[in-house]
Design a protein around this motif. Structure first.
Motif, mmCIF file in Angstrom:
data_model
loop_
_atom_site.group_PDB
_atom_site.id
_atom_site.type_symbol
_atom_site.label_atom_id
_atom_site.label_comp_id
_atom_site.label_asym_id
_atom_site.label_seq_id
_atom_site.Cartn_x
_atom_site.Cartn_y
_atom_site.Cartn_z
ATOM 1 N N TYR A 179 -21.609 -17.555 -15.879
ATOM 2 C CA TYR A 179 -20.572 -16.914 -15.072
ATOM 3 C C TYR A 179 -21.241 -15.970 -14.074
ATOM 4 C CZ TYR A 179 -16.512 -14.219 -13.610
ATOM 5 O OH TYR A 179 -15.531 -13.618 -12.853
ATOM 6 N N ASN A 180 -20.899 -16.120 -12.807
ATOM 7 C CA ASN A 180 -21.392 -15.242 -11.751
ATOM 8 C C ASN A 180 -20.297 -14.263 -11.344
ATOM 9 O OD1 ASN A 180 -23.983 -16.594 -11.385
ATOM 10 N ND2 ASN A 180 -22.800 -18.272 -10.487
ATOM 11 N N LEU A 181 -20.580 -12.969 -11.428
ATOM 12 C CA LEU A 181 -19.588 -11.970 -11.070
ATOM 13 C C LEU A 181 -19.260 -12.039 -9.591
ATOM 14 C CD1 LEU A 181 -20.735 -10.865 -13.866
ATOM 15 C CD2 LEU A 181 -19.889 -8.659 -13.081
ATOM 16 N N LYS A 182 -17.998 -11.751 -9.268
ATOM 17 C CA LYS A 182 -17.505 -11.875 -7.903
ATOM 18 C C LYS A 182 -17.853 -10.672 -7.034
ATOM 19 C CE LYS A 182 -15.080 -15.625 -8.953
ATOM 20 N NZ LYS A 182 -15.395 -16.965 -8.420
ATOM 21 N N LYS A 183 -17.968 -9.496 -7.650
ATOM 22 C CA LYS A 183 -18.128 -8.283 -6.848
ATOM 23 C C LYS A 183 -19.104 -7.323 -7.514
ATOM 24 C CE LYS A 183 -15.545 -4.593 -4.570
ATOM 25 N NZ LYS A 183 -14.212 -3.999 -4.292
ATOM 26 N N PRO A 184 -20.062 -6.765 -6.757
ATOM 27 C CA PRO A 184 -20.977 -5.756 -7.312
ATOM 28 C C PRO A 184 -20.189 -4.553 -7.844
ATOM 29 C CG PRO A 184 -21.771 -6.535 -5.193
ATOM 30 C CD PRO A 184 -20.395 -7.097 -5.356
ATOM 31 N N GLY A 185 -20.632 -4.014 -8.951
ATOM 32 C CA GLY A 185 -19.957 -2.877 -9.551
ATOM 33 C C GLY A 185 -18.882 -3.260 -10.546
ATOM 34 N N ASN A 216 -25.109 -9.332 -12.713
ATOM 35 C CA ASN A 216 -24.312 -10.191 -11.831
ATOM 36 C C ASN A 216 -24.166 -11.606 -12.379
ATOM 37 O OD1 ASN A 216 -26.845 -11.283 -11.365
ATOM 38 N ND2 ASN A 216 -27.068 -10.378 -9.330
ATOM 39 N N HIS A 217 -24.675 -11.840 -13.602
ATOM 40 C CA HIS A 217 -24.634 -13.184 -14.177
ATOM 41 C C HIS A 217 -24.859 -13.093 -15.679
ATOM 42 C CE1 HIS A 217 -25.421 -17.563 -14.485
ATOM 43 N NE2 HIS A 217 -26.337 -17.202 -15.365
ATOM 44 N N PHE A 218 -24.195 -13.994 -16.411
ATOM 45 C CA PHE A 218 -24.488 -14.125 -17.846
ATOM 46 C C PHE A 218 -24.099 -15.524 -18.303
ATOM 47 C CE2 PHE A 218 -20.203 -12.399 -17.567
ATOM 48 C CZ PHE A 218 -19.482 -13.238 -18.408
ATOM 49 N N PRO A 219 -24.722 -16.030 -19.377
ATOM 50 C CA PRO A 219 -24.381 -17.352 -19.911
ATOM 51 C C PRO A 219 -23.329 -17.233 -21.007
ATOM 52 C CG PRO A 219 -26.378 -16.570 -20.946
ATOM 53 C CD PRO A 219 -25.942 -15.480 -19.995
ATOM 54 N N LEU A 220 -22.482 -18.247 -21.113
ATOM 55 C CA LEU A 220 -21.475 -18.323 -22.161
ATOM 56 C C LEU A 220 -21.572 -19.689 -22.815
ATOM 57 C CD1 LEU A 220 -18.875 -17.156 -23.537
ATOM 58 C CD2 LEU A 220 -17.574 -18.217 -21.695
ATOM 59 N N GLU A 221 -21.700 -19.714 -24.139
ATOM 60 C CA GLU A 221 -21.823 -20.967 -24.878
ATOM 61 C C GLU A 221 -20.732 -21.050 -25.933
ATOM 62 O OE1 GLU A 221 -24.937 -23.383 -27.826
ATOM 63 O OE2 GLU A 221 -25.482 -21.424 -26.998
ATOM 64 N N ALA A 222 -20.049 -22.171 -26.021
ATOM 65 C CA ALA A 222 -19.052 -22.398 -27.062
ATOM 66 C C ALA A 222 -19.733 -22.977 -28.296
ATOM 67 C CB ALA A 222 -17.969 -23.348 -26.571
#
Length: 239
Positions: A179-185, A216-222
């Protein structure tokens, strides 16, 4: 990257007979000064309403209120003249702004309704109240992030008065996606509706919550077939 983990069992609980509710953050008679909010995300209530039960007419102001039914049918009526029923697969937004009253009832007498109700501080106070609902199930994206809330009227899903983006993820077991965040902060609060997931080294079970910021990014695993709600919100509160 900074994180905070809230297990499902650590939430506040209330049992009113017709209503059973779990509070991720301080709400009503549940108060925990360490659990007041996550950025502008103020409330995540996990409600179970018995058949025929519901909330009588009550007021709100200066809050963005998002309702996501999980099971059953929820009837809504408000002082703006809106009325109707929302079901699993729908989403509802009410901008309380300068003030609105509404009621919420289980539309059925013979079975419960389960829902998430989420409150977000708006970026400014005193806005004109508004109401909107949408059926989102038909545009679901299997094994991808489905945007259901954004700050923009013309964007996918519904919009609110805040620089926030909500996504639903319906992931099969073993699926991993970044997931990449849309906005800094901004930060992201992850809430596992069902199933089991992993973010970094943190395992998240059903109804667990996990806040992430300063990234600004992190992985998500099911780790199982899962339904997961991601709520990206500003970390700084409005002034």
């Amino acid at each position: 990257m900074k994180t905070i983990y809230h297990s499902a069992s650590s939430r506040g609980y209330a049992n009113h007979g017709w209503l059973r509710s779990a509070h991720t953050f301080s709400f009503a008679n549940y108060y925990n000064r360490a659990r007041m909010h996550f950025g502008v995300l103020r409330v995540i209530n996990d409600d179970y309403i018995e058949g025929g039960g519901g909330f009588g007419t009550h007021p709100h102001n200066d809050m963005e209120i998002i309702t996501i039914p999980l099971e059953g049918d929820l009837e809504h009526r408000d002082s703006m003249g809106n009325g109707g029923v929302i079901r699993n697969g729908d989403i509802q937004v009410m901008s309380a702004g300068t003030g609105v009253t509404h009621s919420e009832f289980n539309a059925n007498s013979d079975r419960p309704v389960e829902l998430l109700q989420i409150w977000v501080f708006p970026r400014e106070k005193g806005i004109t109240p508004r109401y909107e609902q949408m059926h989102i199930a038909d545009s679901a994206k299997p094994n991808d992030f489905q945007q259901i809330i954004s700050p923009y009227k013309e964007d996918e899903g519904l919009w609110i008065h805040q620089d926030a983006w909500f996504h639903l993820a319906h992931f099969d077991s073993g699926v991993s996606k970044g997931y990449n965040l849309k906005k800094p902060g901004n930060g992201v609060y992850i809430f596992v509706i069902r199933g089991k997931a992993k973010v970094g080294d943190q395992i998240l079970d059903k109804r667990d919550g996990y806040g992430i910021w300063d990234t600004n990014h992190f992985p998500l695993e099911a780790l199982e077939d899962s339904e997961i709600l991601l709520m990206e919100v500003p970390i700084e509160l409005p002034k």
